[in-house]
Design an enzyme around this catalytic site. Structure first.
Site, PDB file in Angstrom:
ATOM      1  N   TYR A 157       0.843  -1.206   0.000  1.00 26.94           N
ATOM      2  CA  TYR A 157       0.000   0.000   0.000  1.00 26.94           C
ATOM      3  C   TYR A 157       0.873   1.248   0.000  1.00 26.94           C
ATOM      4  CZ  TYR A 157      -5.018  -0.052   0.048  1.00 26.94           C
ATOM      5  OH  TYR A 157      -6.332  -0.094  -0.351  1.00 26.94           O
ATOM      6  N   GLU A 192      -0.443   4.833  -0.538  1.00 24.79           N
ATOM      7  CA  GLU A 192      -1.244   6.054  -0.744  1.00 24.79           C
ATOM      8  C   GLU A 192      -0.364   7.285  -0.620  1.00 24.79           C
ATOM      9  OE1 GLU A 192      -4.301   5.535   2.150  1.00 24.79           O
ATOM     10  OE2 GLU A 192      -5.710   4.743   0.686  1.00 24.79           O
ATOM     11  N   ASP A 227      -6.490  13.736 -25.292  1.00 20.00           N
ATOM     12  CA  ASP A 227      -6.535  12.339 -24.841  1.00 20.00           C
ATOM     13  C   ASP A 227      -5.944  11.488 -25.965  1.00 20.00           C
ATOM     14  OD1 ASP A 227      -7.175   9.739 -24.223  1.00 20.00           O
ATOM     15  OD2 ASP A 227      -9.297  10.135 -23.765  1.00 20.00           O
ATOM     16  N   THR A 230      -3.883   6.165 -22.064  1.00 19.98           N
ATOM     17  CA  THR A 230      -3.811   4.830 -21.488  1.00 19.98           C
ATOM     18  C   THR A 230      -2.427   4.282 -21.833  1.00 19.98           C
ATOM     19  OG1 THR A 230      -4.751   3.928 -23.518  1.00 19.98           O
ATOM     20  CG2 THR A 230      -6.277   4.293 -21.697  1.00 19.98           C
ATOM     21  N   LYS A 249      -2.664   0.459 -25.020  1.00 22.10           N
ATOM     22  CA  LYS A 249      -3.101   0.369 -26.423  1.00 22.10           C
ATOM     23  C   LYS A 249      -1.862   0.340 -27.314  1.00 22.10           C
ATOM     24  CE  LYS A 249      -7.558   2.136 -25.059  1.00 22.10           C
ATOM     25  NZ  LYS A 249      -8.557   3.202 -25.120  1.00 22.10           N
ATOM     26  N   ARG A 266      -2.484  -2.479 -18.417  1.00 25.72           N
ATOM     27  CA  ARG A 266      -3.708  -1.664 -18.368  1.00 25.72           C
ATOM     28  C   ARG A 266      -3.513  -0.569 -17.335  1.00 25.72           C
ATOM     29  NH1 ARG A 266      -6.934  -4.656 -21.412  1.00 25.72           N
ATOM     30  NH2 ARG A 266      -8.397  -2.929 -21.508  1.00 25.72           N
TER      31      ARG A 266
HETATM   32  C1  LIG Z   1      -9.551   3.584 -24.302  1.00 25.15           C
HETATM   33  C2  LIG Z   1      -9.805   5.020 -24.133  1.00 25.15           C
HETATM   34  C3  LIG Z   1     -10.105   5.566 -22.879  1.00 25.15           C
HETATM   35  C4  LIG Z   1     -10.459   4.744 -21.665  1.00 25.15           C
HETATM   36  O1  LIG Z   1      -9.580   3.831 -21.237  1.00 25.15           O
HETATM   37  P1  LIG Z   1     -10.002   2.655 -20.239  1.00 25.15           P
HETATM   38  O2  LIG Z   1      -8.679   2.199 -19.756  1.00 25.15           O
HETATM   39  O3  LIG Z   1     -10.759   1.665 -21.028  1.00 25.15           O
HETATM   40  O4  LIG Z   1     -10.823   3.261 -19.145  1.00 25.15           O
HETATM   41  C5  LIG Z   1     -10.240   6.946 -22.794  1.00 25.15           C
HETATM   42  N1  LIG Z   1     -10.084   7.720 -23.859  1.00 25.15           N
HETATM   43  C6  LIG Z   1      -9.828   7.227 -25.088  1.00 25.15           C
HETATM   44  C7  LIG Z   1      -9.688   8.141 -26.250  1.00 25.15           C
HETATM   45  C8  LIG Z   1      -9.677   5.858 -25.268  1.00 25.15           C
HETATM   46  O5  LIG Z   1      -9.448   5.376 -26.484  1.00 25.15           O
END
Ligand SMILES: *Cc1c(COP(=O)(O)O)cnc(C)c1O
Length: 404
Positions: free
Chosen positions: A45, A47, A192, A218, A221, A227
């Site tokens: 932990y 925090e 994003d 993220t 991807k 993740r």
């Molecule tokens: C995949 C994605 C997210 C969210 O990601 P999670 O890990 O699934 O919550 C947010 N914004 C965009 C543009 C994404 O492609």
């Protein structure tokens, strides 16, 4: 060993080995990333932040978190402040809103059916319930973002936050233009880059750093990590962002994931990762032109990145049916709305296809021709049993990254 779970994991590994993975948000991590995720770090932990923890025993965790932060700054060549702790992309975006807005403030993101993400203001999501939402889309004819339309909407609506970045958009996003628009209307700009992070890190897509006030991504991807997510921000937003992540929204950081992120950032800094990202784009362009050669309509007429959208109505199908048919022959895609879709998102008129995962398995252009042929035969109603076997034989030739 837990027999039931071990067996189920085994079945999933087999599915991954024998299938063709074309969901653009998915990828295969390396053995090293897997090992960090499955490590003893999960027991701890922590925090708080580096050297400011609420619990003792965090000497090693502090070093790991600091290393992850240093590596991601180097990867994106940025001096922005970094928060490495968001559990995933959606919590990261939520933290940004929580940090920079009051409930009821106006945000402006991309429409879901034009490629935006749920967290960019969809009514069913927290973002759509807590904030007033206005949305921009793509031009009806070109199916590409029209920056003059975005500017006009921003001037009319005066949002406090503009969100750029998408989940189903196959073209280059011009962050500089978004920054100009945000500046003109006095809005904060958030980029994003969840989908394109790998391409941005390797210079194959323009970078939002220097333009956006906040960048979220993220890590699982195109970046090919665990993740999770990262928030970057200009220093003036540093305290607000950190407080919004913890204690605003989250508790203890997932230290095993932080370590795996650090591994991923080092991997993505290698020249071989740039070669990989180049191949993702080449494969995607190849798949796109091959499907067009079969007479299929690719949204916006092609792709600049790792994904493409196909209008499946010419097969006499909708997206949901197409997804099911392909699933039956071990090809994973997802149904997706296309611009001006007349069908609901859970049915949709298109499918979204991406090449990050197949490229991680070592597939090249000639393999894309094969995949286009599989898709074409499946969606034209050819015999599924034979096709499924062919797909499995084809896929098994390529090593599953991370597998022993
Ligand atoms: C995949 C994605 C997210 C969210 O990601 P999670 O890990 O699934 O919550 C947010 N914004 C965009 C543009 C994404 O492609």
């Amino acid at each position: 060993m837990d027999k039931q779970i071990t067996n189920l994991i085994g079945e999933e590994v087999q599915r991954q080995r024998e299938g063709i993975e074309l969901i653009p948000s998915e990828n295969y991590v390396s053995r090293e990333v897997l090992q960090a995720m499955g490590s003893f770090l999960t027991n701890k932990y922590s925090e708080g932040y580096v050297k400011k923890r609420y619990y003792g025993g965090n000497r090693v965790i502090d070093e790991i978190e600091a290393l992850a932060i240093a590596r991601v700054k180097k990867l994106f060549s940025t001096s922005y402040h970094v928060n490495i702790q968001p559990y995933s992309g959606s919590p990261a975006n939520t933290a940004v809103y929580f940090a920079l807005l009051h409930f009821g403030d106006k945000i402006m993101g991309m429409k879901l059916d034009h490629g935006g993400h749920i967290t960019h203001g969809l009514p069913v999501s927290f973002s759509g319930k807590a904030y007033k939402v206005v949305s921009y889309g793509v031009n009806k004819k070109t199916e590409v973002i029209d920056y003059e339309d975005v500017r006009a909407l921003a001037k009319k609506e005066k949002p406090k936050l503009i969100i750029c970045g998408a989940t189903a958009y196959s073209r280059i996003i011009d962050f500089k233009k978004f920054a100009q628009i945000a500046q003109e209307v006095g809005a904060i700009l958030m980029a994003d880059i969840s989908h394109i992070a790998g391409l941005v890190a390797t210079g194959l897509h323009p970078s939002p750093f220097g333009y956006a006030d906040v960048v979220t991504t993220t890590t699982h991807k195109t970046l090919r990590g665990p993740r999770g997510a990262v928030i970057f921000c200009k220093s003036k937003y540093k305290d607000a962002i950190d407080r919004a992540v913890f204690p605003g929204l989250q508790g203890g950081p997932h230290n095993h994931i932080t370590a795996a992120k650090a591994v991923c950032f080092a991997e993505a800094s290698k020249p071989s990762f740039k070669t990989y990202c180049r191949q993702i784009i080449s494969n995607c362009k190849c798949l796109s032109s091959e499907l067009e050669r079969y007479g299929r309509r690719v949204i916006s007429g092609g792709t600049d990145n790792h994904l493409l959208l196909v209008d499946v109505r010419s097969y006499g199908l909708n997206g949901s049916k197409a997804q099911k048919i392909l699933d039956n022959v071990n090809i994973s895609v997802n149904k997706n709305t296309i611009p001006l879709d007349t069908l609901a998102p859970h049915i949709a008129s298109g499918i979204r296809i991406g090449t990050p995962a197949v490229t991680s398995r070592g597939m090249k252009e000639k393999d894309m021709l094969k995949i286009a042929d599989f898709i074409e035969r499946a969606l034209s109603g050819k015999r599924q049993e034979i096709l499924k076997k062919e797909v499995a034989t084809f896929a098994k030739q390529f090593k599953l990254p991370g597998a022993l």
